[in-house]
Design a protein around this motif. Structure first.
Motif, PDB file in Angstrom:
ATOM      1  N   LEU A   1      37.072  45.729  32.178  1.00 51.82           N
ATOM      2  CA  LEU A   1      38.503  45.468  32.372  1.00 51.82           C
ATOM      3  C   LEU A   1      38.899  43.906  32.431  1.00 51.82           C
ATOM      4  O   LEU A   1      39.762  43.553  33.052  1.00 51.82           O
ATOM      5  CB  LEU A   1      38.690  45.772  33.841  1.00 51.82           C
ATOM      6  CG  LEU A   1      38.463  47.200  34.284  1.00 51.82           C
ATOM      7  CD1 LEU A   1      38.248  47.577  35.803  1.00 51.82           C
ATOM      8  CD2 LEU A   1      39.577  48.021  33.724  1.00 51.82           C
ATOM      9  N   GLU A   2      38.406  43.120  31.395  1.00 51.70           N
ATOM     10  CA  GLU A   2      38.482  41.904  30.915  1.00 51.70           C
ATOM     11  C   GLU A   2      38.386  40.866  32.298  1.00 51.70           C
ATOM     12  O   GLU A   2      38.846  39.894  32.309  1.00 51.70           O
ATOM     13  CB  GLU A   2      39.745  41.546  30.329  1.00 51.70           C
ATOM     14  CG  GLU A   2      40.027  42.452  29.190  1.00 51.70           C
ATOM     15  CD  GLU A   2      41.562  42.289  28.497  1.00 51.70           C
ATOM     16  OE1 GLU A   2      42.507  42.013  29.575  1.00 51.70           O
ATOM     17  OE2 GLU A   2      41.805  42.452  27.415  1.00 51.70           O
ATOM     18  N   SER A   3      37.328  41.323  33.077  1.00 53.38           N
ATOM     19  CA  SER A   3      36.877  40.578  34.243  1.00 53.38           C
ATOM     20  C   SER A   3      38.134  40.332  35.241  1.00 53.38           C
ATOM     21  O   SER A   3      38.308  39.226  35.795  1.00 53.38           O
ATOM     22  CB  SER A   3      36.365  39.167  33.875  1.00 53.38           C
ATOM     23  OG  SER A   3      35.559  38.794  34.862  1.00 53.38           O
ATOM     24  N   TYR A   4      39.235  41.087  35.134  1.00 53.48           N
ATOM     25  CA  TYR A   4      40.324  41.111  35.884  1.00 53.48           C
ATOM     26  C   TYR A   4      40.994  39.748  35.622  1.00 53.48           C
ATOM     27  O   TYR A   4      41.538  38.770  36.457  1.00 53.48           O
ATOM     28  CB  TYR A   4      40.222  41.240  37.361  1.00 53.48           C
ATOM     29  CG  TYR A   4      39.434  42.378  37.806  1.00 53.48           C
ATOM     30  CD1 TYR A   4      39.920  43.631  37.575  1.00 53.48           C
ATOM     31  CD2 TYR A   4      38.095  42.266  38.302  1.00 53.48           C
ATOM     32  CE1 TYR A   4      39.107  44.790  37.877  1.00 53.48           C
ATOM     33  CE2 TYR A   4      37.457  43.530  38.555  1.00 53.48           C
ATOM     34  CZ  TYR A   4      38.107  44.643  38.324  1.00 53.48           C
ATOM     35  OH  TYR A   4      37.129  45.848  38.637  1.00 53.48           O
ATOM     36  N   TYR A   5      41.113  39.233  34.467  1.00 51.09           N
ATOM     37  CA  TYR A   5      41.352  37.780  34.156  1.00 51.09           C
ATOM     38  C   TYR A   5      42.805  37.459  34.426  1.00 51.09           C
ATOM     39  O   TYR A   5      43.012  36.498  34.935  1.00 51.09           O
ATOM     40  CB  TYR A   5      41.013  37.608  32.515  1.00 51.09           C
ATOM     41  CG  TYR A   5      41.445  35.981  32.160  1.00 51.09           C
ATOM     42  CD1 TYR A   5      40.912  34.923  32.511  1.00 51.09           C
ATOM     43  CD2 TYR A   5      42.420  35.985  31.351  1.00 51.09           C
ATOM     44  CE1 TYR A   5      41.231  33.535  32.131  1.00 51.09           C
ATOM     45  CE2 TYR A   5      42.876  34.697  30.843  1.00 51.09           C
ATOM     46  CZ  TYR A   5      42.238  33.364  31.173  1.00 51.09           C
ATOM     47  OH  TYR A   5      42.716  32.281  30.903  1.00 51.09           O
ATOM     48  N   ALA A   6      43.828  38.278  34.062  1.00 52.88           N
ATOM     49  CA  ALA A   6      45.348  38.080  34.269  1.00 52.88           C
ATOM     50  C   ALA A   6      45.534  38.298  35.773  1.00 52.88           C
ATOM     51  O   ALA A   6      45.031  38.965  36.476  1.00 52.88           O
ATOM     52  CB  ALA A   6      45.968  38.869  33.379  1.00 52.88           C
ATOM     53  N   ILE A   7      46.575  37.503  35.996  1.00 53.29           N
ATOM     54  CA  ILE A   7      47.192  37.583  37.524  1.00 53.29           C
ATOM     55  C   ILE A   7      47.673  38.946  37.678  1.00 53.29           C
ATOM     56  O   ILE A   7      47.600  39.426  39.040  1.00 53.29           O
ATOM     57  CB  ILE A   7      48.149  36.493  37.993  1.00 53.29           C
ATOM     58  CG1 ILE A   7      48.376  36.470  39.386  1.00 53.29           C
ATOM     59  CG2 ILE A   7      49.259  36.629  37.004  1.00 53.29           C
ATOM     60  CD1 ILE A   7      49.352  35.366  39.922  1.00 53.29           C
ATOM     61  N   GLY A   8      48.048  39.694  36.640  1.00 54.37           N
ATOM     62  CA  GLY A   8      48.679  40.884  36.863  1.00 54.37           C
ATOM     63  C   GLY A   8      47.479  42.009  37.303  1.00 54.37           C
ATOM     64  O   GLY A   8      47.861  42.786  37.760  1.00 54.37           O
TER      65      GLY A   8
END
Length: 656
Positions: free
Chosen positions: A45-52
């Protein structure tokens, strides 16, 4: 219910109050396991990188933290309060820095991230009030790591494997080789080592040794120098601080021996000449070897455990003595090798240091070698760190403001690499938040270290406590060392794994049976203020980003809708440059160049030193055939980013 006594993490007895109901205890264990698993699967999950992603998760964590601090037994011990206090101090000072930072939006974004980490640590520590919850959280992290390692092995065995590589370095599923390497270290390797060392049940222990071996092979495929340093540092700490060194040392020697056997084939993947992706045959061969070595490691470790268990007590004592002696022999041999080759090693270190301190030197020297990248000093980190240090020396108390490193970096960089942070959590704290930020970060570290020291006592006599400490300390140290030379702290999933370990270290497993003890009202009032303000700041930025993303999706088909979405985003975060860019692009698509230009000029008033805004203004003026204004805008952008070759070309091509 009758009162009893409970044993604390320090090994002392404490009076126990009425026990929790079975339902409440079970719920805590389940939630702890899910929290760990959520971090463990973050690689997908892309390490939850985006603030979204992390913004909404953070709001949930803040709500859970509020429920705990209001109605649950408060954690005991200074370690927890120092660690959480450090993170909250980073949040508070970052919020305050928005008043002097050029980009208040960037400052609040950084502050929000620190607050989410503080909320995670609070929630995790409140959950880990007894042994089953701690086991569940570590097991959740480890389960995610095993799934990821298995997925990578299967993926690389197929012909789609080369697609997981960037510049011949394994990057997917996260998308960044260094981050994947860190994830494999803290989310797979150390939980597997802890389980293998636990030695019960035996088949699971043997399988875990194989997983640790396979994870180490996959780490080599990432070709991450930071991971190599982090792995070495975490091994030193786990061996040097946590009891049970002999069996752990032999396990690590066994894994290292297997890695040495597999290394030539693994390194051959990176040494492939030409192309961004290695041939499928190379990756398949590497994984075949890695799997074979992992199977051998599992069999040898399992066989060793069988022999040890079936041996009489006298033989066990003799084997333990031989094991200690063997470790001493290995250590002495390593020292001898270092002494014999000290001249060569010193020359190599001096040469690589010279390369490190001269950014921009070609990395082609290392690209054609099978192993040189892992021992090379090539790269631009020296330049990143130099700029951050200058920020600190220019404003040692306040810093330039949280998240505002890019302003000075683009103006002062000596290379053409585009980055947004200095690749060091310590230098970022000092450069952006000054001495106060550095001390706040130190406070967090001191709290975690105190927790690790406190867990030494139970780890001497309790194999399960020792395994939990190994997984927790290995993850924390590995993450912190790597984020000292990279930007892992910006990846909430990875950071969550480290914070899960921190929660294990600073929590008191006896709290499930302790009498109800809520926070005193002054501390509760402070907590409520922090949580309330923090939730407000986080909600505003999360909603602003959601509207920006919505507008981005409407830009091509409905630019008027994109303008409306951008305006709603700016209503929540008036300094969000991306929303200004979206709004300007939408006006340009509608043919309304005056409004588009006015929007970009408004953005320049918000952040006068954002070079990209001036470059976009120049592009817009070119499209509007206002060439002299375009040259002025490009020249302004070039003054703020003098190393950019494209801007230099644009300035030269524009009429005076």
């Amino acid at each position: 219910m009758a009162a009893a006594t409970a044993v604390t993490a320090n090994g002392t007895a404490a009076p126990a109050g009425p026990a929790e109901s079975t339902a409440v205890r079970t719920a805590r264990v389940v939630v702890a396991g899910l929290l760990g698993l959520g971090c463990g699967i973050s690689a997908f999950l892309e390490s939850y990188y985006a603030i979204g992603a992390w913004g909404w998760i953070g709001l949930g964590l803040l709500a859970a933290a509020l429920a705990f601090v209001v109605g649950a037994t408060a954690p005991r011990g200074r370690a927890f309060w120092l660690a959480v206090g450090g993170l909250v101090a980073l949040w508070a000072w970052a919020v305050l820095s928005s008043t002097w930072a050029e980009s208040s939006s960037a400052a609040l974004l950084t502050a929000n991230r620190w607050l989410v980490y503080a909320a995670f640590l609070v929630v995790a520590t409140y959950l880990l009030r007894d042994r089953p919850a701690a086991i569940a959280m570590v097991a959740g992290v480890g389960a995610g790591g095993v799934v990821t390692v298995g997925y990578l092995a299967i993926e690389l065995l197929g012909y789609g494997g080369p697609g997981d590589f960037v510049s011949r370095r394994l990057a997917d599923p996260i998308g960044y080789p260094n981050a994947l390497g860190t994830y494999l270290l803290v989310g797979a390797f150390w939980p597997a080592v802890a389980m293998a060392e636990r030695a019960r049940p035996l088949p699971l222990s043997a399988l875990s040794a194989g997983v640790a071996s396979l994870a180490s092979s996959l780490m080599v495929l990432t070709q991450s120098r930071g991971v190599a340093v982090a792995a070495g540092a975490s091994i030193i700490v786990v061996l040097g601080v946590i009891p049970g060194r002999v069996s752990r040392a032999w396990l690590l020697v066994l894994v290292a021996g297997g890695l040495a056997v597999a290394a030539p084939t693994l390194l051959d993947v990176y040494s492939t000449a030409g192309g961004n992706r290695p041939p499928a045959a190379r990756t398949q061969s590497a994984v075949h070897v890695a799997l074979g070595v992992a199977a051998a490691v599992a069999l040898v470790w399992g066989a060793g455990l069988v022999v040890l268990r079936s041996a009489p007590e006298r033989a066990k004592a003799m084997l333990a003595t031989v094991g200690r002696g063997g470790i001493v022999v290995v250590a002495v041999a390593a020292v001898v090798v270092l002494i014999v080759f000290s001249g060569r090693i010193g020359d190599a270190i001096s040469r690589q240091y010279d390369i490190f301190t001269h950014p921009g030197q070609s990395t082609a020297d290392t690209a054609g070698s099978t192993s040189a990248r892992l021992v090379s000093g090539a790269g631009n980190r020296y330049d990143f760190w130099r700029v951050a240090w200058h920020d600190f020396t220019d404003a040692p108390l306040l810093g330039v403001g949280a998240g505002n490193y890019p302003v000075s970096y683009f103006r002062a960089r000596a290379t053409i690499e585009d980055i947004r942070q200095p690749h060091s959590v310590e230098l970022q704290a000092l450069g952006e938040l000054g001495l106060v930020g550095g001390l706040a970060l130190l406070l967090f570290v001191v709290g975690v270290v105190m927790g690790l020291v406190a867990r030494r006592a139970p780890s001497r006599i309790d194999p399960t406590a020792r395994a939990l400490t190994v997984a927790a300390a290995g993850g924390c140290v590995g993450w912190f060392v790597h984020t000292s030379v990279d930007w892992m702290q910006l990846m909430p999933g990875l950071t969550g794994i480290a914070l899960s370990g921190a929660a294990v270290l600073v929590s008191d497993e006896a709290q499930g049976g302790l009498r109800r003890r809520l926070l005193p009202w002054p501390a509760l009032a402070v907590a409520l203020v922090v949580l309330g303000l923090g939730a407000g700041f986080l909600a505003r930025q999360t909603l602003a980003d959601a509207y920006r993303i919505s507008g981005q999706g409407q830009l091509a088909r409905a630019p008027a809708g994109a303008v409306g979405a951008a305006n709603r985003a700016l209503a929540y975060d008036g300094d969000l440059l991306d929303a200004y860019y979206l709004k300007a692009a939408a006006y340009a698509r509608m043919g309304d160049y005056p409004s588009s230009r006015a929007t970009l000029l408004a953005a320049t008033r918000r952040e006068p030193h954002a070079w990209l805004t001036w470059a976009l203004l120049g592009d817009l003026d070119v499209r509007g055939r206002n060439l002299r204004e375009a040259r002025r805008a490009y020249a302004r952008a070039l003054a703020l980013n003098p190393r950019d070759p494209s801007l230099r070309k644009l300035v030269r091509a524009s009429p005076a």
